[in-house]
Each structure stands twice: as structure tokens, then as C-alpha cells.
Design a protein around this motif. Structure first.
Motif, PDB file in Angstrom:
ATOM      1  N   ARG A  45      15.407  78.552  68.333  1.00  0.00           N
ATOM      2  CA  ARG A  45      15.982  77.198  68.272  1.00  0.00           C
ATOM      3  C   ARG A  45      15.185  76.242  69.156  1.00  0.00           C
ATOM      4  O   ARG A  45      14.753  76.601  70.249  1.00  0.00           O
ATOM      5  CB  ARG A  45      17.452  77.207  68.728  1.00  0.00           C
ATOM      6  N   GLN A  47      14.578  71.750  70.068  1.00  0.00           N
ATOM      7  CA  GLN A  47      14.943  70.342  69.879  1.00  0.00           C
ATOM      8  C   GLN A  47      13.663  69.533  69.755  1.00  0.00           C
ATOM      9  O   GLN A  47      12.773  69.606  70.600  1.00  0.00           O
ATOM     10  CB  GLN A  47      15.789  69.827  71.032  1.00  0.00           C
ATOM     11  N   GLY A  50      15.149  64.833  69.578  1.00  0.00           N
ATOM     12  CA  GLY A  50      16.588  64.698  69.417  1.00  0.00           C
ATOM     13  C   GLY A  50      17.161  65.432  68.223  1.00  0.00           C
ATOM     14  O   GLY A  50      18.391  65.461  68.045  1.00  0.00           O
ATOM     15  N   ASP A  52      18.077  68.839  66.349  1.00  0.00           N
ATOM     16  CA  ASP A  52      18.317  70.252  66.636  1.00  0.00           C
ATOM     17  C   ASP A  52      17.841  71.089  65.459  1.00  0.00           C
ATOM     18  O   ASP A  52      18.430  71.035  64.370  1.00  0.00           O
ATOM     19  CB  ASP A  52      19.807  70.501  66.905  1.00  0.00           C
TER      20      ASP A  52
END
Length: 346
Positions: A45, A47, A50, A52
């Protein structure tokens, strides 16, 4: 690669490249391709400006120019999708043939020239987009436009409400003089116009800039300066190249932009230079020659927060996405990185 995927690729390669491209999209929509669904983990995961993302491997613009296969592509394992490029008015692009495979080089040359159905058709399809997938649009300009810089803002104004991000593409080599917009003064004016439209959207989205790999160090420095001054949200490095170094394929002399394995070193060098010029302050998306987990990892270590690919799928099939992500996670774990973010610029 499974025997089923290999058989499908062999079938597609029996046709000319542009016909094969269309058949691959039809196969996706017909459910003939095995799709893994979302692939993610705490380590993968990330970012990005901004956004995700479930993982850092995205689909580059060019595969789904008109957003006709968003449903299946959203289940193909990508962390995000970029469709287009889209221009205000529909345009046919350059004469055929305009797409060439170089299998000996694991590369492709294209001179499409922003062939697309226009922003109205794109907006209609984006209104029906699958939810839960990060989707962006590559913004382009009409070849015969009287104000190409304004075209980018026009497309964003029409399609922006349905997007998660948009990419300003001033780096395609297949629209005459388009790359001139990468010059410092022209680029600043163009980006301020696009960002002004973005700021007026009900839901402002990140705006990225896609640049060419065929830039001098001074030009890269100028782009980094302008990007910082105007507040761009990210830079996509890079588009296709005009270079033809060390190619073996029969179509090596064709005009157009070269993508695939031969672009990896050049695009990664530009990426690393940009990371140094910006001090890591602007997120970078690494594109060019990514065909393995090791290559995705190299882009990340050179400064990319995320990567994109397309040409490698021509030779490895859509199942390559899952393989890249599995291998990328193993490399991150091997080197003690708990997240992608920890490896960026390492």
C-alpha cells in the motif's frame, strides 16, 4: 505465464499490432482473460499525492485510450489506471500502419498521434466507471488546435468531475511541436491554466505532468523548477523516446515513440535526476521499460512513489501484473522495507 495466457498472446500476435490491440480489449470485456482482482498488502500500500493506492503498479495511458475496458482492467491487479490520451474533439490520428512490434527488443514503436473519440465520449464512459478503483485521465491537445495549451484545461473541465487524477501530456513525440510546450515559459503558462480549472472543480484532484526522456540536464532542471513553482502534484517520467540505440527489430527505423525494455535505463536516469532536482518534494511516477518486479523496484529506489507499465503486457500478458507485485513485495521484504514509501529514493 499459464498455457492459456500464452495461447491468447500467440493468437493476438497473428494479427497486425493495432488489430491485436483491439482484440485484447475485446477479450478483456468478454471475460476471456483470468483476472486476479485487487492485489494489496500492508507492504504494498502506498499514498501518491493524497491518493490511497492498494499497490504502486499502475496501467500507463495508451492501452485503453477511450475507456472501453474499465471494468475488467479494474480487476486486473493494478493499483491505479490511467486512460486516454483524450483531446477536446475526436481525431483519427496518423495514417496506418502506426504501431509496430519489436519482439527481439521487447519493445514497441507507435506514432498514433492522439487518436481518440474525444472528451464527450470519454466523459460519458467515465460517468459509468467502476467504483473502488483509482482512475486518471491523460490530457491531450488536438493536432489542429489554435490553442493547444487551452485544450488541456478544456478536457479537464469536462472530465475532471469523474476522475481521481489527471496527467498533462506535453511529451508525446507524435503530435508536431507538442514537446515545445515543455519549455519553461510555455510549460508554466499551460500548467497554471490547468491548475486554475482544477481548483474550480467541486472536488479538486491531483494534476501530474508527463515528460519526455529525451531531455538535457538543464531542461530537467527547468521542469523541476516550474513544477515546484506552480505546485504540480506529481511528475510522470517518462513518455516514449525518439532514440533508437542498440535495437535489433526489423521495424527499428520506423518513426514514432519507442517504448518497452530499451527505454528502461534512459527513463530511470531521468527519474533519478528529477528526484535529485526536486529533493524528493514532488511525487514521481516511474514509467518506461518496467517488465519485472526487479525493474519496478529499481524505479522506486531511484525515486518513484509508484510505477506504470503497458508495453511489457504485449509480451507478458495481463498476468504479468500479479507476478511483478509478488516479486516486488519479496524484494521489499528482503531489504527490510516495511512499506514502499520507505524504499523511495533509497
Amino acid at each position: 505465464m499459464s498455457w492459456y495466457d500464452e495461447a491468447g498472446l500467440r493468437l493476438i500476435r497473428m494479427f497486425d499490432p493495432e488489430t491485436g490491440h483491439g482484440l485484447s480489449l475485446r477479450a478483456l470485456n468478454a471475460g476471456l482473460v483470468r483476472l486476479p482482482g485487487q492485489i494489496t498488502s500492508p507492504r504494498l500500500r502506498v499514498q501518491l499525492a493524497g491518493l490511497d493506492l492498494p499497490n504502486p503498479v499502475g496501467l500507463a495511458a495508451g492501452m485503453d485510450k477511450n475507456a472501453v475496458a474499465l471494468g475488467p482492467l479494474s480487476r486486473a491487479g493494478f493499483g491505479f489506471l490511467e486512460v486516454g490520451a483524450t483531446t477536446p474533439r475526436p481525431q483519427p490520428g496518423n495514417p496506418k500502419p502506426r504501431l509496430f512490434r519489436l519482439p527481439e527488443d521487447h519493445a514497441v514503436i507507435n506514432r498514433f498521434g492522439f487518436n481518440n473519440e474525444g472528451m464527450a465520449a470519454m466523459a460519458a464512459r467515465l460517468e459509468k466507471r467502476p467504483q473502488g478503483t483509482v482512475i486518471g485521465l491523460n490530457l491531450g491537445a488536438n493536432k489542429d488546435s489554435a490553442d493547444r495549451a487551452a485544450d488541456f484545461a478544456t478536457v479537464l473541465e469536462t472530465c475532471g468531475p469523474m476522475l481521481d487524477f489527471a496527467t498533462v501530456n506535453v511529451s508525446s513525440p507524435n503530435t508536431e511541436n507538442l514537446r515545445d510546450l515543455q519549455g519553461k515559459a510555455a510549460l508554466e503558462a499551460l500548467l497554471r491554466g490547468v491548475l486554475g480549472v482544477r481548483d474550480g472543480l467541486a472536488r479538486p484532484i491531483p494534476i501530474f505532468l508527463k515528460i519526455a526522456p529525451d531531455l538535457t540536464e538543464a531542461e530537467i532542471a527547468d521542469i523541476a523548477t516550474v513544477a515546484g513553482q506552480v505546485g504540480i502534484d506529481g511528475i510522470v517520467a517518462t513518455n516514449t523516446t525518439l532514440s533508437r540505440e542498440r535495437l535489433r527489430g526489423a521495424h527499428a527505423a520506423e518513426t514514432g515513440g519507442l517504448s518497452g525494455a530499451p527505454l528502461f535505463e534512459k527513463s530511470t536516469a531521468v527519474l533519478g535526476r528529477l528526484h535529485a532536482e526536486t529533493g524528493g518534494a514532488i511525487p514521481l511516477i516511474g514509467v518506461g521499460g518496467v517488465g519485472s518486479g526487479a525493474q519496478a523496484y529499481a524505479k522506486i529506489r531511484a525515486g518513484a512513489t509508484a510505477v506504470q507499465l503497458y508495453t511489457a503486457l504485449v509480451y507478458g500478458g495481463i498476468g504479468l501484473v500479479e507476478t511483478i507485485l509478488r516479486d516486488l513485495e519479496a524484494l521489499l521484504k528482503r531489504d527490510g522495507f516495511a512499506t514502499v514509501a520507505e524504499a523511495v529514493g533509497a
